[in-house]
Write an enzyme that holds these catalytic residues in place. Sequence first.
Site, PDB file in Angstrom:
ATOM      1  N   TYR A  52      92.976 -54.530 -47.019  1.00 45.35           N
ATOM      2  CA  TYR A  52      94.218 -54.698 -46.252  1.00 45.35           C
ATOM      3  C   TYR A  52      94.901 -53.351 -46.028  1.00 45.35           C
ATOM      4  CZ  TYR A  52      98.857 -56.675 -45.169  1.00 45.35           C
ATOM      5  OH  TYR A  52     100.064 -56.994 -44.582  1.00 45.35           O
TER       6      TYR A  52
ATOM      7  N   LYS B 236      95.520 -51.590 -42.419  1.00 40.32           N
ATOM      8  CA  LYS B 236      96.871 -51.261 -41.967  1.00 40.32           C
ATOM      9  C   LYS B 236      97.027 -49.762 -41.718  1.00 40.32           C
ATOM     10  CE  LYS B 236      98.565 -55.385 -41.803  1.00 40.32           C
ATOM     11  NZ  LYS B 236      98.799 -55.993 -40.458  1.00 40.32           N
TER      12      LYS B 236
END
Length: 320
Positions: free
Chosen positions: A182, A186
């Site tokens: 993640y 991002k």
Amino acid sequence: MPPSPSSPLPVPLEGLTAIVTGAGRGLGRAEALELARLGAAVVVNDYGQPGRDGSGEASAGPAQEVAAEIRAAGGAALAHTGDVSDFRQARELVETAIAEFGTLDVVVNNAGILRDRMVFSMAEEEWDSVIRVHLKGHFNTTRFAAAHWRERSKAAGAPVYGRIVNTSSEAFLAGSAGQPNYAAAKGGIVGLTTSTALALAKYGVTANAICPRARTRMTADVFAGFEQPADGLDPLAPEHVAPLVGYLASPAAARINGQLLVVHGGVVAVVERPRVAAKFDSKQDAFSFDELDAVLGGYYADRPDGETFAAAEVLGLRRG
């Protein structure tokens, strides 16, 4: 001065069309409703899987419910249930917006899933799926919207109107030990955003990224210990994030491009770009091991233990 009761409320996005991905729930839903409130026609995209990890059968329900809510309030909206991590379906999403409303002016990329695991335990599929939905999903919609705006600009011989708002995360800024997939996705989204901002500026298009903090299905466990107020707006409500998205999508934000902003609970923080903290020049043609040890070893010997490139201080931002 507030408008008089007889004065019409401003609608800065009137006449514009927006796509919001992952808009069936949480942040995306709040953003879609805000863009509609500001006057935009909204294509509400959501693949509709019930699991925050992308598990379960896809469903048209979430997107259709938000689109119906917008129409019930007097706005224009269309549901789209395609998977934005699929190149072809992302193209269909952009084409649907243009065919239905005659234009595309705003893209808000929000769709995402979580597959949390420590890096030494993470399976290949857990890595690939999160990178695919977040990073590739952002790229797919951006690619087709960018091509549309470039073609329009070249045909007009002048800049056109285009806004991209991408969704990064404080997990990238602060470093999240249990979310290497993640955090990487991002961080990649920020790189995609700054690259897109430079590539499309001459066509009249801006691209910015936000790091929102909000209580949603994806963060339910993260904020489980933070009580919701008995009255008033929850500081972690997605409705705190949506106004910034609406502003960045508007003509008023024309000079904001290639930026990263943290937003939550009545706070908006502009994140400064990285700056060079120290510079060392070799005394020879190239550095030797010993010379590197002297300059870098000496520099880091005086730095705080545990300090990394991650900016954990953003997690302490509060309204004040």
